[in-house]
Design an enzyme around this catalytic site. Sequence first.
Site, PDB file in Angstrom:
ATOM      1  N   ASP A  22      -8.655   3.681  -1.680  1.00 40.74           N
ATOM      2  CA  ASP A  22      -8.793   5.132  -1.576  1.00 40.74           C
ATOM      3  C   ASP A  22      -9.405   5.544  -0.248  1.00 40.74           C
ATOM      4  OD1 ASP A  22      -8.608   7.753  -2.502  1.00 40.74           O
ATOM      5  OD2 ASP A  22     -10.639   7.717  -3.316  1.00 40.74           O
ATOM      6  N   ASN A  24      -7.495   6.886   2.591  1.00 36.82           N
ATOM      7  CA  ASN A  24      -6.639   6.865   3.784  1.00 36.82           C
ATOM      8  C   ASN A  24      -6.494   8.252   4.409  1.00 36.82           C
ATOM      9  OD1 ASN A  24      -6.273   4.205   3.145  1.00 36.82           O
ATOM     10  ND2 ASN A  24      -4.135   4.393   2.524  1.00 36.82           N
ATOM     11  N   TRP A  27      -9.823   9.709   5.800  1.00 33.15           N
ATOM     12  CA  TRP A  27     -10.198   8.983   7.013  1.00 33.15           C
ATOM     13  C   TRP A  27      -9.379   9.479   8.204  1.00 33.15           C
ATOM     14  CZ3 TRP A  27      -7.282   5.568  10.104  1.00 33.15           C
ATOM     15  CH2 TRP A  27      -8.021   4.816  11.029  1.00 33.15           C
ATOM     16  N   GLU A  69       1.220   9.437 -10.362  1.00 35.98           N
ATOM     17  CA  GLU A  69       0.852  10.773  -9.907  1.00 35.98           C
ATOM     18  C   GLU A  69       1.110  10.979  -8.417  1.00 35.98           C
ATOM     19  OE1 GLU A  69      -1.127   8.805 -11.701  1.00 35.98           O
ATOM     20  OE2 GLU A  69      -1.524   9.892 -13.569  1.00 35.98           O
ATOM     21  N   ASN A  70       1.257   9.882  -7.658  1.00 31.45           N
ATOM     22  CA  ASN A  70       1.445  10.011  -6.215  1.00 31.45           C
ATOM     23  C   ASN A  70       2.782  10.643  -5.829  1.00 31.45           C
ATOM     24  OD1 ASN A  70      -0.356   6.928  -5.388  1.00 31.45           O
ATOM     25  ND2 ASN A  70      -1.076   9.048  -5.487  1.00 31.45           N
ATOM     26  N   TRP A  71       3.714  10.716  -6.782  1.00 32.44           N
ATOM     27  CA  TRP A  71       4.995  11.374  -6.488  1.00 32.44           C
ATOM     28  C   TRP A  71       4.792  12.857  -6.163  1.00 32.44           C
ATOM     29  CZ3 TRP A  71       8.763   8.313  -5.332  1.00 32.44           C
ATOM     30  CH2 TRP A  71       8.919   7.078  -5.976  1.00 32.44           C
ATOM     31  N   SER A 198      -9.055   6.818 -11.907  1.00 28.80           N
ATOM     32  CA  SER A 198      -7.797   7.435 -11.489  1.00 28.80           C
ATOM     33  C   SER A 198      -6.583   6.796 -12.173  1.00 28.80           C
ATOM     34  CB  SER A 198      -7.643   7.373  -9.959  1.00 28.80           C
ATOM     35  OG  SER A 198      -8.610   8.189  -9.334  1.00 28.80           O
TER      36      SER A 198
END
Length: 252
Positions: A22, A24, A27, A69-71, A198
Amino acid sequence: MQELKERIDKDRLPHHVGVIMDGNGRWAKGKGKPRVFGHHSAVEAVRATVESCAELGVGYLTLYAFSTENWSRPEMEVGALMQLLVDTIGNEMEMMLDNGIRLATIGDTAGLPEATQQALRFGIEQTASGEGMTLILALNYSGKWDLARAAHQLATEVSAGRLDPEAVDEGTLSSRLSTHAYPDPELIIRTSGEHRLSNFFLWQAAYAEFYFSPVFWPEFRKPDLYAAIVDFQQRERRFGKTSEQLKQPTNH
């Protein structure tokens, strides 16, 4: 780094380590760069973690690479992530072969782009003979998806008369999860200072130890991994027992 590594007891390593990678995007934003820059910069963190776990003798390492969920993220970012996965598998093949690493996946990989599926199949086939660590990529994965899928399979088997409903217990459910071939994780690491699962390993993490690192994933390196394992080895894992019970000799 060497001092931390020397503090690790090789006889008490976590057999299975899970990592929620987690930070990215945050940052990259902090550096005035697009989120995709953070994902590309994170490849070095993946390499460092995989190499250090393999060198230490960790049996299984699961990287939470892409959740269901990243879709919902921007299409351009999702496409870049899929291409990065393809490129990384090819670029890191030599490292995996040199370390005897077997590549595996969990999740609904059939829902990934065809090019990504092909790269995964290639990586799995090329590393199948590895006798070291198993590197598991959780792709299009979530704990809720895993549990719902297992429940559906059990319901189908009961409905078809292939399974007695009285036989459904914790072990039966575990055997239908996508992780049925692997031990449950003993240590779960999450980077970037967040303190939540998550939707990762909701069932499998029942007795996992959690380590929350403040380091953003693109900056995570071997010393950070060593610190997590040293912290893990300082904990007393009771599994419902008391400290006194753990000290009692085991009768064989």
